[in-house]
Design a protein around this motif. Sequence first.
Motif, short mmCIF file in Angstrom:
data_model
loop_
_atom_site.label_atom_id
_atom_site.label_comp_id
_atom_site.label_asym_id
_atom_site.label_seq_id
_atom_site.Cartn_x
_atom_site.Cartn_y
_atom_site.Cartn_z
N TRP A 7 0.82 -1.21 0.00
CA TRP A 7 0.00 0.00 0.00
C TRP A 7 0.86 1.26 0.00
CZ3 TRP A 7 -4.40 -0.25 -2.05
CH2 TRP A 7 -5.18 -1.39 -1.94
N ALA A 8 2.03 1.20 0.61
CA ALA A 8 2.95 2.35 0.55
C ALA A 8 3.41 2.58 -0.88
CB ALA A 8 4.13 2.12 1.48
N ARG A 9 3.71 1.50 -1.59
CA ARG A 9 4.12 1.63 -3.00
C ARG A 9 2.98 2.16 -3.85
NH1 ARG A 9 8.08 -3.21 -4.92
NH2 ARG A 9 9.51 -3.18 -3.15
N MET A 10 1.78 1.67 -3.60
CA MET A 10 0.62 2.16 -4.35
C MET A 10 0.43 3.66 -4.12
SD MET A 10 -1.09 -0.14 -6.19
CE MET A 10 -2.81 0.36 -6.24
N ALA A 11 0.53 4.09 -2.87
CA ALA A 11 0.36 5.51 -2.54
C ALA A 11 1.46 6.34 -3.19
CB ALA A 11 0.36 5.70 -1.03
N HIS A 12 2.66 5.83 -3.20
CA HIS A 12 3.77 6.56 -3.82
C HIS A 12 3.56 6.69 -5.33
CE1 HIS A 12 7.84 8.05 -4.34
NE2 HIS A 12 8.00 7.16 -5.32
N ALA A 13 3.10 5.63 -5.96
CA ALA A 13 2.93 5.62 -7.41
C ALA A 13 1.72 6.43 -7.88
CB ALA A 13 2.81 4.19 -7.91
N LEU A 14 0.63 6.37 -7.10
CA LEU A 14 -0.63 6.96 -7.56
C LEU A 14 -1.19 8.07 -6.67
CD1 LEU A 14 -2.45 3.64 -8.53
CD2 LEU A 14 -1.44 5.31 -10.09
N TRP A 50 1.63 -6.56 -6.86
CA TRP A 50 2.44 -5.38 -7.17
C TRP A 50 3.05 -5.49 -8.56
CZ3 TRP A 50 2.76 -0.57 -6.63
CH2 TRP A 50 3.86 0.12 -7.11
N ARG A 51 3.57 -6.66 -8.92
CA ARG A 51 4.15 -6.83 -10.24
C ARG A 51 3.11 -6.58 -11.34
NH1 ARG A 51 7.10 -10.35 -7.27
NH2 ARG A 51 5.83 -12.20 -7.66
N ALA A 52 1.88 -7.01 -11.11
CA ALA A 52 0.81 -6.77 -12.07
C ALA A 52 0.51 -5.27 -12.18
CB ALA A 52 -0.44 -7.54 -11.68
N VAL A 53 0.47 -4.60 -11.04
CA VAL A 53 0.23 -3.14 -11.03
C VAL A 53 1.38 -2.43 -11.74
CG1 VAL A 53 0.09 -1.10 -9.54
CG2 VAL A 53 -1.19 -3.18 -8.94
N PRO A 60 8.27 3.33 -13.71
CA PRO A 60 9.72 3.30 -13.95
C PRO A 60 10.41 2.24 -13.11
CG PRO A 60 9.11 5.19 -12.60
CD PRO A 60 7.83 4.55 -13.04
N PRO A 61 11.57 1.78 -13.56
CA PRO A 61 12.30 0.74 -12.83
C PRO A 61 12.58 1.10 -11.36
CG PRO A 61 13.26 1.04 -14.99
CD PRO A 61 12.22 2.12 -14.82
#
Length: 64
Positions: A7-14, A50-53, A60-61
């Motif tokens: 969820w932290a990665r999702m928030a950072h990305a979106l 996460w890989r699917a998202v 970006p990498p």
Amino acid sequence: MRLTEFWARMAHALGKDYAEYWADSFVLAELQGRTVRQALAAGEDAGVVWRAVYTTLELPPSLR
């Protein structure tokens, strides 16, 4: 991957609010036609989700 990291990665990305909306409404073929939230609720590994998202959003990498 732990759900908190996911969820932290999702928030950072979106952005936090849009990440929540996107997770509830966007269907991903890589998740057998489920949303992020549906896949996680069904017990899918957060790393797989996460890989699917990451792939779907063409992030970006640096966010891998």
